[in-house]
Every structure is written in C-alpha cells, then in structure tokens.
Enzyme design. Structure first.
Site, PDB file in Angstrom:
ATOM      1  N   ARG A 124       0.696  -1.135   0.119  1.00  0.00           N
ATOM      2  CA  ARG A 124       0.091   0.063   0.020  1.00  0.00           C
ATOM      3  C   ARG A 124       0.938   1.456   0.090  1.00  0.00           C
ATOM      4  NH1 ARG A 124      -3.035  -2.893   3.693  1.00  0.00           N
ATOM      5  NH2 ARG A 124      -4.890  -3.867   2.631  1.00  0.00           N
ATOM      6  N   LYS A 146       3.772  11.677 -11.168  1.00  0.00           N
ATOM      7  CA  LYS A 146       3.075  11.101 -11.899  1.00  0.00           C
ATOM      8  C   LYS A 146       3.633   9.653 -12.490  1.00  0.00           C
ATOM      9  CE  LYS A 146       0.374  14.519 -14.732  1.00  0.00           C
ATOM     10  NZ  LYS A 146      -0.004  14.928 -16.423  1.00  0.00           N
ATOM     11  N   GLU A 188      11.291  18.192 -24.827  1.00  0.00           N
ATOM     12  CA  GLU A 188      10.370  18.586 -23.560  1.00  0.00           C
ATOM     13  C   GLU A 188      11.146  19.938 -22.705  1.00  0.00           C
ATOM     14  OE1 GLU A 188       7.698  17.133 -22.163  1.00  0.00           O
ATOM     15  OE2 GLU A 188       7.816  14.968 -23.024  1.00  0.00           O
ATOM     16  N   LYS A 230       9.132  23.176 -13.304  1.00  0.00           N
ATOM     17  CA  LYS A 230       8.139  22.025 -12.999  1.00  0.00           C
ATOM     18  C   LYS A 230       7.895  21.896 -11.351  1.00  0.00           C
ATOM     19  CE  LYS A 230       6.487  17.422 -13.949  1.00  0.00           C
ATOM     20  NZ  LYS A 230       6.587  16.203 -14.787  1.00  0.00           N
ATOM     21  N   GLU A 240      -3.044  18.196 -11.106  1.00  0.00           N
ATOM     22  CA  GLU A 240      -3.459  18.740 -12.387  1.00  0.00           C
ATOM     23  C   GLU A 240      -4.950  19.195 -12.354  1.00  0.00           C
ATOM     24  OE1 GLU A 240      -1.279  16.839 -15.575  1.00  0.00           O
ATOM     25  OE2 GLU A 240      -3.456  16.982 -16.813  1.00  0.00           O
ATOM     26  N   ARG A 244      -1.131  22.776 -13.860  1.00  0.00           N
ATOM     27  CA  ARG A 244      -0.275  21.905 -14.365  1.00  0.00           C
ATOM     28  C   ARG A 244      -0.398  21.162 -15.668  1.00  0.00           C
ATOM     29  NH1 ARG A 244       2.033  16.566 -10.768  1.00  0.00           N
ATOM     30  NH2 ARG A 244       3.250  15.799 -12.457  1.00  0.00           N
ATOM     31  N   ASN A 248       1.201  19.800 -20.569  1.00  0.00           N
ATOM     32  CA  ASN A 248       0.551  19.210 -21.600  1.00  0.00           C
ATOM     33  C   ASN A 248       0.757  19.808 -23.199  1.00  0.00           C
ATOM     34  OD1 ASN A 248       0.032  16.975 -20.003  1.00  0.00           O
ATOM     35  ND2 ASN A 248      -1.759  17.859 -19.663  1.00  0.00           N
ATOM     36  N   HIS A 251       1.135  17.704 -26.197  1.00  0.00           N
ATOM     37  CA  HIS A 251       0.783  16.313 -25.882  1.00  0.00           C
ATOM     38  C   HIS A 251      -0.539  15.839 -26.503  1.00  0.00           C
ATOM     39  CE1 HIS A 251       4.417  16.856 -23.413  1.00  0.00           C
ATOM     40  NE2 HIS A 251       4.498  15.621 -22.889  1.00  0.00           N
ATOM     41  N   HIS A 255       0.248  12.686 -28.598  1.00  0.00           N
ATOM     42  CA  HIS A 255      -0.225  11.274 -28.218  1.00  0.00           C
ATOM     43  C   HIS A 255      -0.995  10.743 -29.242  1.00  0.00           C
ATOM     44  CE1 HIS A 255       0.141  11.671 -23.302  1.00  0.00           C
ATOM     45  NE2 HIS A 255       1.260  11.314 -23.935  1.00  0.00           N
ATOM     46  N   HIS A 269       8.736   9.621 -27.878  1.00  0.00           N
ATOM     47  CA  HIS A 269       7.565  10.527 -27.305  1.00  0.00           C
ATOM     48  C   HIS A 269       8.115  11.902 -27.454  1.00  0.00           C
ATOM     49  CE1 HIS A 269       4.937  11.866 -24.136  1.00  0.00           C
ATOM     50  NE2 HIS A 269       5.841  12.522 -23.490  1.00  0.00           N
TER      51      HIS A 269
HETATM   52  P1  NAD Z   1      13.119   5.233 -21.867  1.00  0.00           P
HETATM   53  O1  NAD Z   1      12.938   5.204 -20.565  1.00  0.00           O
HETATM   54  O2  NAD Z   1      12.404   4.462 -22.789  1.00  0.00           O
HETATM   55  O3  NAD Z   1      14.458   5.521 -22.361  1.00  0.00           O
HETATM   56  C1  NAD Z   1      14.913   5.509 -23.813  1.00  0.00           C
HETATM   57  C2  NAD Z   1      16.011   4.791 -24.260  1.00  0.00           C
HETATM   58  O4  NAD Z   1      17.035   5.315 -23.691  1.00  0.00           O
HETATM   59  C3  NAD Z   1      15.889   3.416 -23.649  1.00  0.00           C
HETATM   60  O5  NAD Z   1      16.310   2.526 -24.646  1.00  0.00           O
HETATM   61  C4  NAD Z   1      16.862   3.311 -22.386  1.00  0.00           C
HETATM   62  O6  NAD Z   1      17.315   2.172 -22.247  1.00  0.00           O
HETATM   63  C5  NAD Z   1      17.938   4.180 -22.844  1.00  0.00           C
HETATM   64  N1  NAD Z   1      18.760   5.014 -21.860  1.00  0.00           N
HETATM   65  C6  NAD Z   1      18.183   5.475 -20.882  1.00  0.00           C
HETATM   66  N2  NAD Z   1      19.168   6.137 -20.197  1.00  0.00           N
HETATM   67  C7  NAD Z   1      20.327   6.067 -20.857  1.00  0.00           C
HETATM   68  C8  NAD Z   1      21.670   6.341 -20.657  1.00  0.00           C
HETATM   69  N3  NAD Z   1      22.090   7.137 -19.720  1.00  0.00           N
HETATM   70  N4  NAD Z   1      22.630   5.883 -21.790  1.00  0.00           N
HETATM   71  C9  NAD Z   1      22.029   5.370 -22.752  1.00  0.00           C
HETATM   72  N5  NAD Z   1      20.997   4.881 -23.037  1.00  0.00           N
HETATM   73  C10 NAD Z   1      20.048   5.135 -22.032  1.00  0.00           C
HETATM   74  O7  NAD Z   1      12.371   6.872 -22.536  1.00  0.00           O
HETATM   75  P2  NAD Z   1      12.273   8.271 -21.955  1.00  0.00           P
HETATM   76  O8  NAD Z   1      12.096   9.056 -23.245  1.00  0.00           O
HETATM   77  O9  NAD Z   1      13.163   8.575 -20.851  1.00  0.00           O
HETATM   78  O10 NAD Z   1      10.904   8.289 -21.460  1.00  0.00           O
HETATM   79  C11 NAD Z   1       9.809   8.137 -22.070  1.00  0.00           C
HETATM   80  C12 NAD Z   1       8.569   7.864 -21.366  1.00  0.00           C
HETATM   81  O11 NAD Z   1       8.207   8.772 -20.033  1.00  0.00           O
HETATM   82  C13 NAD Z   1       7.115   7.538 -21.965  1.00  0.00           C
HETATM   83  O12 NAD Z   1       6.562   6.615 -21.304  1.00  0.00           O
HETATM   84  C14 NAD Z   1       6.199   8.800 -21.229  1.00  0.00           C
HETATM   85  O13 NAD Z   1       4.986   8.524 -21.325  1.00  0.00           O
HETATM   86  C15 NAD Z   1       6.850   8.963 -20.079  1.00  0.00           C
HETATM   87  N6  NAD Z   1       6.681  10.442 -19.419  1.00  0.00           N
HETATM   88  C16 NAD Z   1       6.193  10.350 -18.135  1.00  0.00           C
HETATM   89  C17 NAD Z   1       6.296  11.611 -17.584  1.00  0.00           C
HETATM   90  C18 NAD Z   1       5.775  11.712 -15.983  1.00  0.00           C
HETATM   91  O14 NAD Z   1       5.544  12.780 -15.674  1.00  0.00           O
HETATM   92  N7  NAD Z   1       5.596  10.583 -15.363  1.00  0.00           N
HETATM   93  C19 NAD Z   1       6.461  12.983 -18.281  1.00  0.00           C
HETATM   94  C20 NAD Z   1       6.812  12.568 -19.776  1.00  0.00           C
HETATM   95  C21 NAD Z   1       6.710  11.450 -20.079  1.00  0.00           C
END
Ligand code: NAD
Length: 371
Positions: A124, A146, A188, A230, A240, A244, A248, A251, A255, A269
């Site tokens: 939990r 999030k 971003e 942020k 949100e 907040r 987006n 987005h 999306h 993304h």
């Molecule tokens: P990801 O986590 O898939 O990483 C991208 C790639 O880079 C992966 O193949 C990973 O293995 C590799 N990688 C990571 N760190 C590395 C490093 N230091 N050196 C070499 N390779 C590395 O993608 P991302 O772009 O980090 O995140 C995208 C995700 O984030 C999406 O699912 C999106 O929905 C989410 N997101 C969430 C929020 C939130 O507020 N929670 C905000 C924006 C995006």
C-alpha cells in the site's frame, strides 16, 4: 564550474529534493542514506542502463554497506504494461520489503513511470527514489509524481500521483545517451520555455547546441531551469486540476501521433511532442491567437537542432485526420466530452482552452496531411 544544485518540490509532508549535477550516481549512497529507513534497497533498471551504469550504483551501495537487490526489465515503451508491472511487483515482494524500504528507479521515463506505479501499490505504498538517466526523465518525468502504465485504451491511462522521496539527476549519465534520445528529451526542455519562459527560449536558441553537444554547465543550467519550472507548477497544482495541465503543451497532438504510429520506437515520445508543439502553435495562429513569426521561430529552432516538425518527417503513412481526432478524444485530456488544448498567445504564453471546434481541428490536420 560543475556545481551541484539542489531544488525543492514543496508539497508539505510529501516535499522532496531534486539534486542536479555530475557524479551523483557514484555518490548515491550518501544521498540515499537519509531516506532509507530499512535496507535492503531494490534497484529497478532496464537492460541498456544496467550495462552502462548499474555497477556504479551497486558499487556505491556496497562501499557504504547498504544491502541491495537488482531487478532488470526490458528497455522500451512496451515495458510499461500490466504483465511487466505484475512481474515487477512479485519480484519486489520476493525481496520482502517493509515500510521504510526504498525502491530506486534507475532509468528513463519508462522505468520511472512503472516503478512509480509499483511503489504506490506494494504494501500500500513504499518509498521510491528517482535516478533519471535520460534528458527527458531529468527534466520532466522524474519530477512531479505522475506514475503510469499503458493499456490497450491508450497511453498512461492507469497510474496515480505518487511522489518520490528524492530525485538525483546526474548530468554525466547523459553522456552515454544516443543523439536521437537526447534530442527527444530536448523537445520537453523547449516545451518549458514555450509555455511560460520566453527568455529561456531565447537562451535555448543561443545555447541549445551546447546542451546537445554535451557542454556540462549548459546542461546543468538548462536542466535546473526546467526542474525549477516543473517544481513550481507541481507545488501549485499537484493533481493537475489547473495550471499543471500547461505541461501538456504539444501532448494532445503528440499522443495521437504516438497512438497512430505505435510504441515500438518508430516515433519517440519527445519527437511526437515536438511535432505536437508545432501543431499547437499552428492551431493558435490559425485561430488568430498567436503571431505567425512565433510559429516560424519555434519551427526553425526544432529544425536547427534536428527535431521533426511535421508529419512528413514520419515517412509515408496513410494519415487520416478523423482518426487522429478520435485518438485525441480518447486522451486523458478530454473533460465533459471536450478536448482540452494547450494553446499559445505567443512564445512563453500558454493557456488552456476547450474551445476549439472539431471543424477547425480537422482543417488543420487535413492541411498538414496534404502538405
Ligand atoms: P525510455 O525510458 O524508454 O529511455 C529511452 C531509451 O534510452 C531506452 O532504450 C533506455 O534503455 C535508454 N537509456 C536510458 N538512459 C540511458 C543512458 N544514460 N545511456 C544510454 N541509454 C539510456 O524513454 P524516456 O524518453 O526516458 O521516457 C519516455 C517515457 O516517459 C514515456 O513512457 C512517457 O509517457 C513518460 N513520461 C512520463 C512523464 C511523467 O510525468 N511521469 C512525463 C513525460 C514522459
């Protein structure tokens, strides 16, 4: 100067610190110790990050005599789904965590998001720490609590607001990230400038190349600027209900493009967000809200740094405007049946509205498909 910067996300009893700077991973035990009430620590990462950076973290924990377990998941967006979540939770439970144990998310947004969901559910709610390893995760997903997994109904539709106890953004980890991923995270970064900080956009136009080329001080400054923005927004509107949602920007369109292209790496993304931001600016200009010159500046900057700005960048596809609108209608940003958009009155001046007619939207998308 390679200073360490400390920021705070002010959320009363759920407040936490974001540290930004080099060498934080090697020094992680010192920063983690105050939040670990009860070892072991469970480190969750993906295969790519494990090969590059896991040893640094486990070495630091060993040296500090902090017991730890590691769980390594597949890399990529497809990991953010229910089956993996279930396996992750079972593996965390295998380590017999107690309240006061800590899970560490070492990775990009995918690892951060799924670990956040798991942490919120295991017994939990168990503490977790974000050690973001992509630029996108350092400026966005690791901050703000999030958490999410994807379902067949769409992206990020299941999750909760569950804040981490600490964020360690080690800027040195970005040196191993490939250029395309770095640029996706940069989109971003530009988003923060465009939604509320015109002076930061000017800075990015002059210094974005240095951020992408690995200039450590430029990176630190830009990451700190984004995290500060942020943290302020999250402190003012954690769940949100208003401001907040400005985060987006780009987005709603982005999306829809991701849903259309699938989540197998064809379209990252951040790339979808870059195209989505240009759509949001185009729509704002078409509605007479935003000067055309600002749209051109945004498009020019994305082009200059090698980010996509239109559908043509995604290769030949059978685009269908109505189908893109349907994706938007299934997004979380729909309230009382109306799609919520983040539009702009210019660079740095974003606002929320649900007052966009379907006809205007379809016209914009049809023009983009025909271009
Ligand atoms: P990801 O986590 O898939 O990483 C991208 C790639 O880079 C992966 O193949 C990973 O293995 C590799 N990688 C990571 N760190 C590395 C490093 N230091 N050196 C070499 N390779 C590395 O993608 P991302 O772009 O980090 O995140 C995208 C995700 O984030 C999406 O699912 C999106 O929905 C989410 N997101 C969430 C929020 C939130 O507020 N929670 C905000 C924006 C995006």
């Amino acid at each position: 100067m390679n200073a360490l910067t400390s920021l705070s996300v002010a959320l009363r009893e759920r407040s936490y610190e974001i540290l930004v700077g080099p060498n934080l991973l090697a020094d992680a035990a010192r920063h983690l110790r105050p939040v670990i009430a009860r070892p072991p620590v469970v480190v969750v990462t993906d295969f790519n990050v494990a090969q590059l950076h896991l040893d640094t973290l486990t070495g630091a924990l060993d040296e500090a005599c902090i017991d730890h377990f590691e769980i390594v998941l597949n890399a990529g967006e497809l990991t953010k789904e229910f089956d993996t979540l279930e396996r992750l939770i079972e593996e965390i439970l295998d380590t017999q965590p107690e309240r006061g144990s800590v899970i560490v998310a070492l990775g990009g947004g995918v690892i951060g998001d799924i670990v956040g969901v798991a942490a919120s559910l295991v017994i939990r709610g168990i503490d977790y720490v974000q050690i973001p390893t992509t630029l996108l995760a350092q400026v966005d997903s690791s901050v703000g609590g999030k958490t999410a997994v994807n379902t067949r109904h769409g992206k990020n539709l299941v999750g909760s607001f569950y804040q981490p106890r600490l964020v360690l953004a080690d800027t040195g980890l970005l040196d191993t990230l490939d250029g395309r991923e770095l640029r996706a995270g940069y989109a971003e970064m530009v988003k923060y400038a465009l939604l509320g900080d015109g002076a930061f956009f000017d800075w990015l136009v002059d210094n974005g190349g240095s951020v992408l080329d690995g200039d450590a001080e430029a990176r630190r400054y830009a990451i700190v600027t984004c995290c500060t923005a942020k943290a302020d927004i999250v402190a003012a509107d954690e769940r949100e209900s208003g401001r907040r949602a400005l985060l987006n920007l780009g987005h709603t369109f982005g999306h829809a493009l991701e849903a259309e292209c699938g989540y197998d790496g064809d379209l990252l993304h951040g790339e979808a967000v870059a195209i989505g931001i240009v759509f949001a600016f185009d729509l704002s200009a078409a509605l007479g809200l935003c000067p055309a010159e600002d749209v051109s500046r945004v498009r020019r900057h994305f082009n200059d740094v090698g980010l996509p700005t239109g559908l043509d960048a995604l290769g030949k596809r059978d685009w269908d405007a109505a189908s893109l609108v349907r994706h938007m209608e299934h997004d979380k940003k729909v309230r009382r049946g109306r799609i919520n958009f983040v539009l702009v009155r210019g660079i740095g001046q974003a606002f929320l509205t649900d007052d966009v007619g379907t006809d205007e939207l379809l016209r914009l998308l049809e023009d983009a498909i025909a271009a």
